[in-house]
Design a protein around this motif. Structure first.
Motif, PDB file in Angstrom:
ATOM      1  N   ASP A 159       0.813  -1.217   0.000  1.00  0.00           N
ATOM      2  CA  ASP A 159       0.000   0.000   0.000  1.00  0.00           C
ATOM      3  C   ASP A 159       0.849   1.271   0.000  1.00  0.00           C
ATOM      4  N   GLY A 160       2.167   1.117   0.015  1.00  0.00           N
ATOM      5  CA  GLY A 160       3.049   2.281   0.037  1.00  0.00           C
ATOM      6  C   GLY A 160       2.911   3.104  -1.234  1.00  0.00           C
ATOM      7  N   PHE A 161       3.001   4.415  -1.102  1.00  0.00           N
ATOM      8  CA  PHE A 161       2.735   5.269  -2.270  1.00  0.00           C
ATOM      9  C   PHE A 161       3.823   5.187  -3.341  1.00  0.00           C
ATOM     10  N   ILE A 162       4.998   4.643  -3.028  1.00  0.00           N
ATOM     11  CA  ILE A 162       6.055   4.491  -4.032  1.00  0.00           C
ATOM     12  C   ILE A 162       6.143   3.041  -4.524  1.00  0.00           C
ATOM     13  N   SER A 163       5.461   2.133  -3.872  1.00  0.00           N
ATOM     14  CA  SER A 163       5.535   0.716  -4.199  1.00  0.00           C
ATOM     15  C   SER A 163       4.964   0.412  -5.583  1.00  0.00           C
ATOM     16  N   ALA A 164       5.639  -0.438  -6.326  1.00  0.00           N
ATOM     17  CA  ALA A 164       5.151  -0.866  -7.641  1.00  0.00           C
ATOM     18  C   ALA A 164       3.934  -1.767  -7.502  1.00  0.00           C
ATOM     19  N   PHE A 165       3.711  -2.302  -6.316  1.00  0.00           N
ATOM     20  CA  PHE A 165       2.585  -3.210  -6.083  1.00  0.00           C
ATOM     21  C   PHE A 165       1.313  -2.462  -5.657  1.00  0.00           C
ATOM     22  N   ASN A 166       1.409  -1.155  -5.514  1.00  0.00           N
ATOM     23  CA  ASN A 166       0.244  -0.330  -5.212  1.00  0.00           C
ATOM     24  C   ASN A 166      -0.595  -0.203  -6.484  1.00  0.00           C
ATOM     25  N   ASP A 167      -1.897  -0.197  -6.329  1.00  0.00           N
ATOM     26  CA  ASP A 167      -2.777  -0.070  -7.495  1.00  0.00           C
ATOM     27  C   ASP A 167      -2.611   1.267  -8.206  1.00  0.00           C
ATOM     28  N   PRO A 192       0.363   3.815  -7.939  1.00  0.00           N
ATOM     29  CA  PRO A 192       1.607   4.351  -7.372  1.00  0.00           C
ATOM     30  C   PRO A 192       1.798   5.828  -7.712  1.00  0.00           C
ATOM     31  N   PHE A 193       2.655   6.473  -6.957  1.00  0.00           N
ATOM     32  CA  PHE A 193       2.951   7.891  -7.111  1.00  0.00           C
ATOM     33  C   PHE A 193       3.429   8.184  -8.533  1.00  0.00           C
ATOM     34  N   LEU A 194       2.828   9.143  -9.172  1.00  0.00           N
ATOM     35  CA  LEU A 194       3.130   9.547 -10.548  1.00  0.00           C
ATOM     36  C   LEU A 194       2.998   8.402 -11.546  1.00  0.00           C
ATOM     37  N   GLY A 195       2.250   7.357 -11.167  1.00  0.00           N
ATOM     38  CA  GLY A 195       2.005   6.238 -12.067  1.00  0.00           C
ATOM     39  C   GLY A 195       3.157   5.261 -12.208  1.00  0.00           C
ATOM     40  N   VAL A 196       4.235   5.490 -11.485  1.00  0.00           N
ATOM     41  CA  VAL A 196       5.407   4.619 -11.569  1.00  0.00           C
ATOM     42  C   VAL A 196       5.773   4.167 -10.163  1.00  0.00           C
ATOM     43  N   GLY A 197       5.901   2.863  -9.966  1.00  0.00           N
ATOM     44  CA  GLY A 197       6.274   2.336  -8.658  1.00  0.00           C
ATOM     45  C   GLY A 197       7.719   1.886  -8.631  1.00  0.00           C
ATOM     46  N   MET A 198       8.185   1.554  -7.464  1.00  0.00           N
ATOM     47  CA  MET A 198       9.567   1.131  -7.275  1.00  0.00           C
ATOM     48  C   MET A 198       9.600  -0.276  -6.710  1.00  0.00           C
ATOM     49  N   ILE A 199      10.487  -1.090  -7.238  1.00  0.00           N
ATOM     50  CA  ILE A 199      10.760  -2.408  -6.684  1.00  0.00           C
ATOM     51  C   ILE A 199      12.188  -2.373  -6.170  1.00  0.00           C
ATOM     52  N   ASP A 200      12.362  -2.638  -4.906  1.00  0.00           N
ATOM     53  CA  ASP A 200      13.686  -2.580  -4.285  1.00  0.00           C
ATOM     54  C   ASP A 200      14.214  -3.993  -4.130  1.00  0.00           C
ATOM     55  N   PHE A 201      15.388  -4.260  -4.667  1.00  0.00           N
ATOM     56  CA  PHE A 201      15.986  -5.584  -4.569  1.00  0.00           C
ATOM     57  C   PHE A 201      16.831  -5.681  -3.306  1.00  0.00           C
ATOM     58  N   ALA A 202      16.444  -6.542  -2.407  1.00  0.00           N
ATOM     59  CA  ALA A 202      17.190  -6.876  -1.193  1.00  0.00           C
ATOM     60  C   ALA A 202      17.451  -5.688  -0.269  1.00  0.00           C
ATOM     61  N   GLY A 203      16.699  -4.631  -0.389  1.00  0.00           N
ATOM     62  CA  GLY A 203      16.844  -3.504   0.520  1.00  0.00           C
ATOM     63  C   GLY A 203      17.929  -2.519   0.161  1.00  0.00           C
ATOM     64  N   SER A 204      18.625  -2.741  -0.944  1.00  0.00           N
ATOM     65  CA  SER A 204      19.754  -1.870  -1.278  1.00  0.00           C
ATOM     66  C   SER A 204      19.326  -0.433  -1.521  1.00  0.00           C
ATOM     67  N   GLY A 205      18.207  -0.244  -2.197  1.00  0.00           N
ATOM     68  CA  GLY A 205      17.750   1.117  -2.472  1.00  0.00           C
ATOM     69  C   GLY A 205      17.283   1.832  -1.229  1.00  0.00           C
ATOM     70  N   VAL A 206      16.500   1.150  -0.415  1.00  0.00           N
ATOM     71  CA  VAL A 206      15.970   1.760   0.808  1.00  0.00           C
ATOM     72  C   VAL A 206      17.107   2.147   1.749  1.00  0.00           C
ATOM     73  N   VAL A 207      17.990   1.227   2.011  1.00  0.00           N
ATOM     74  CA  VAL A 207      19.055   1.465   2.984  1.00  0.00           C
ATOM     75  C   VAL A 207      20.037   2.523   2.490  1.00  0.00           C
ATOM     76  N   HIS A 208      20.545   2.362   1.290  1.00  0.00           N
ATOM     77  CA  HIS A 208      21.586   3.265   0.811  1.00  0.00           C
ATOM     78  C   HIS A 208      21.046   4.639   0.415  1.00  0.00           C
ATOM     79  N   MET A 209      19.840   4.695  -0.103  1.00  0.00           N
ATOM     80  CA  MET A 209      19.285   6.008  -0.437  1.00  0.00           C
ATOM     81  C   MET A 209      18.920   6.789   0.821  1.00  0.00           C
ATOM     82  N   THR A 210      18.358   6.106   1.809  1.00  0.00           N
ATOM     83  CA  THR A 210      18.044   6.782   3.069  1.00  0.00           C
ATOM     84  C   THR A 210      19.317   7.272   3.747  1.00  0.00           C
ATOM     85  N   GLY A 211      20.304   6.392   3.850  1.00  0.00           N
ATOM     86  CA  GLY A 211      21.574   6.784   4.469  1.00  0.00           C
ATOM     87  C   GLY A 211      22.302   7.844   3.667  1.00  0.00           C
ATOM     88  N   GLY A 212      22.328   7.702   2.344  1.00  0.00           N
ATOM     89  CA  GLY A 212      23.030   8.657   1.501  1.00  0.00           C
ATOM     90  C   GLY A 212      22.391  10.031   1.499  1.00  0.00           C
TER      91      GLY A 212
END
Length: 129
Positions: free
Chosen positions: A60-68, A70-90
């Motif tokens: 149900d997340g607004f950036i999730s690709a699995f949302n019916d 998604p934000f701006l019509g494009v969702g995100m699929i994160d592989f193994a947490g790399s995007g979430v962890v490194h983008m948040t930290g970076g």
């Protein structure tokens, strides 16, 4: 009985949140007080990281690709947490670097004028002395 699945999930998220916080640690090293580091770590791991994780990993997340829808019509699929962890930290590290600025006395003098050569700092580790 869940067989401890909730503990496994908690530990998984705990380690990812801690990793996001340690990415920023390299940026703020020797530039802020320990109390400020602890406050930012608590804020990042308790508030910022869970919001980002929910927005991307939850269906149900607004950036999730699995949302019916998604934000701006494009969702995100994160592989193994790399995007979430490194983008948040970076992103947090970038903000910290902008807020803290350069280490005065190393490359610039106290008035902000650049030094001809970087100043040498004495070793601060017992192992390096």
């Amino acid at each position: 009985e869940t067989g401890g699945k909730e503990y496994i999930g908690f530990f998984f998220q705990f380690t990812f949140a801690a990793t996001a916080a340690t990415i920023v640690a390299g940026t703020v090293a020797e530039r802020c007080k320990m109390s400020a580091y602890l406050c930012y770590s608590l804020f990042l791991t308790a508030i910022v990281y869970p919001v980002v994780v929910h927005a991307i990993w939850n269906g149900d997340g607004f950036i999730s690709a699995f949302n019916d829808a998604p934000f701006l019509g494009v969702g995100m699929i994160d592989f193994a947490g790399s995007g979430v962890v490194h983008m948040t930290g970076g992103a947090t590290a970038l903000v910290a670097a902008i807020v803290l600025g350069p280490r005065l006395g190393r490359f610039y003098d106290e008035s902000g004028a650049p030094l001809e050569t970087p100043a040498e700092f004495p070793a601060h580790s017992v192992a390096l002395q």
